[in-house]
Write an enzyme that holds these catalytic residues in place. Structure first.
Site, PDB file in Angstrom:
ATOM      1  N   TYR A 133       0.841   3.469  -3.154  1.00 37.14           N
ATOM      2  CA  TYR A 133       1.561   2.398  -3.852  1.00 37.14           C
ATOM      3  C   TYR A 133       0.621   1.812  -4.886  1.00 37.14           C
ATOM      4  CZ  TYR A 133       4.410  -1.927  -4.274  1.00 37.14           C
ATOM      5  OH  TYR A 133       5.169  -2.983  -4.720  1.00 37.14           O
ATOM      6  N   LYS A 162       4.389   5.525  -5.489  1.00 36.20           N
ATOM      7  CA  LYS A 162       5.233   4.573  -6.214  1.00 36.20           C
ATOM      8  C   LYS A 162       4.362   3.965  -7.293  1.00 36.20           C
ATOM      9  CE  LYS A 162       7.812   0.251  -5.960  1.00 36.20           C
ATOM     10  NZ  LYS A 162       8.263  -0.904  -5.148  1.00 36.20           N
TER      11      LYS A 162
END
Length: 297
Positions: A133, A162
Site C-alpha cells: 500500500y 495499491k
C-alpha cells in the site's frame, strides 16, 4: 489475483463509536450485490488507525464470516509496530482472509532498505497474498518501481500494490517495471477517477473510496470499458468526476464518505472514530448537492 473494482469498506459505528455489526453487514451485502469484485476491511477509509486490536480482531472474524467467500476479503494489517503487524496478519490468515493490504511504516521517513526489511520480515511469516500500500501523502515515503520489483521478485506471495498517488504516470511506471517480470502482479490505483487510465496503462483496476457510495456506477464503467462503449464510459466517468469533490467536504474525508453512504439510503449513522469529527448538517447539505449534481440521487 485482485482485479477490477475493489472497495475499501467504511467501518460502520453506532452512536457510541462501537462496531455496528448489523450496519456493517448491510454495507457488505450492498457492495457485493452491486458488482464489487473484492472488499478491503480496515483500510484508510475503514479507520484502521483508530481501531483497537480487539476491535480489529472482532471485525476480521465478522467480515470473513459475513462475506462467506462471495468475493475476496482483504484485511488492512499495516501499522508502526512490526510485531503487531505480523500478529494481526497471522490472525487474518487463521480467520480465513484471502489477503492483506499493508501500508509502509509511517511517522519517520524511512529509506528503501528499511522498508524492504519491513515487508520482507512480514512476508517470511505468512503465506497469505500481500498487497503493498503506497500512500506517500500519509507516510512521507514513496514505494518506487525498484523497491516494488525487488519485493515482487523475492516473494511470490507479494502479489499486488495499491498506488495512492495523484499522478497516473507514477502508477504507469510501476506497471511497466513490475509486470515486465511479474505479469501476474496486480497494480491498482487508489484514486477513483484513475480507473480507466490505469486499465489503459496495463493495470488491473482501482481500490477507491467512492465505491462505497456508487458501486453500481463503477460496475457500469467497467462494463462499458470492456464493451468498448465510449458513451457509457464517458457517462460513468462524469459522475465519478463530480463525486471526487466529496473528498474535500471533510477532513479527514472518512466522515464525508460515510455521510454520502447514508444519503444514498443506507439506514446507518455516519459516526466516525475520535478525534475526527462527525459530519455536520452543513456538510451533509453539500454532500447531497454533489450527489444530485452527479445524478445519482
Amino acid at each position: 489475483m485482485f482485479k477490477g473494482i475493489l472497495s475499501p469498506v467504511v467501518t460502520i459505528l453506532d452512536e457510541n463509536g462501537n462496531l455496528d455489526l448489523p450496519g456493517n453487514e448491510m454495507v457488505i451485502n450492498r457492495l457485493i450485490s452491486q458488482g464489487i469484485n473484492g472488499l478491503l476491511f480496515m483500510g484508510s477509509i475503514g479507520e484502521f488507525f483508530a481501531l483497537s486490536t480487539a476491535e480489529k480482531q472482532e471485525f476480521i472474524s465478522f467480515a470473513v464470516k459475513t462475506v462467506a467467500k462471495r468475493v475476496p476479503v482483504l484485511i488492512g494489517t499495516g501499522g508502526t509496530v512490526q510485531a503487531e503487524v505480523i500478529a494481526l496478519t497471522r490472525f487474518a490468515e487463521q480467520a480465513g482472509a484471502d489477503g492483506v493490504v499493508v501500508i509502509s511504516p509511517y511517522y519517520f521517513k524511512l529509506d528503501p532498505e528499511t522498508i524492504y526489511r519491513y515487508y520482507a520480515s512480514l512476508a517470511q511469516t505468512t503465506t497469505l497474498p500481500i498487497m503493498l500500500y503506497n500512500y506517500p501523502d500519509r507516510t512521507a515515503v514513496d514505494l518506487g518501481p525498484e523497491l516494488v520489483l525487488r519485493l515482487a521478485r523475492e516473494f511470490k506471495h507479494i502479489v499486488a500494490i495499491k498506488d495512492t498517488v495523484d499522478n497516473i504516470s507514477h502508477t504507469r511506471r510501476l506497471i511497466q517495471a513490475v509486470k515486465a517480470e511479474r505479469p501476474d502482479f496486480c497494480v491498482l490505483s487508489g484514486f477513483d477517477e484513475y480507473l480507466i487510465p490505469n486499465l489503459m496503462a496495463g493495470g488491473d483496476g482501482i481500490l477507491g473510496g467512492l465505491t462505497n457510495v456508487i458501486p453500481h456506477v463503477f460496475f457500469s464503467l467497467m462494463t462499458a470499458y470492456e464493451a468498448k462503449d465510449l458513451t457509457g464510459v464517458a457517462a460513468a466517468q462524469a459522475k465519478i468526476s463530480v463525486l471526487m469533490n466529496l473528498y474535500d467536504v471533510s477532513q479527514p474525508f472518512v466522515a464525508a464518505i460515510k455521510g454520502a453512504v447514508v444519503q444514498m439510503g443506507l439506514p446507518v449513522i455516519p459516526k466516525v472514530k475520535e478525534p475526527a469529527a462527525d459530519v455536520t448538517s452543513q456538510q451533509m447539505q453539500r454532500i447531497q448537492q454533489l450527489l444530485i449534481q452527479a445524478e445519482v440521487l
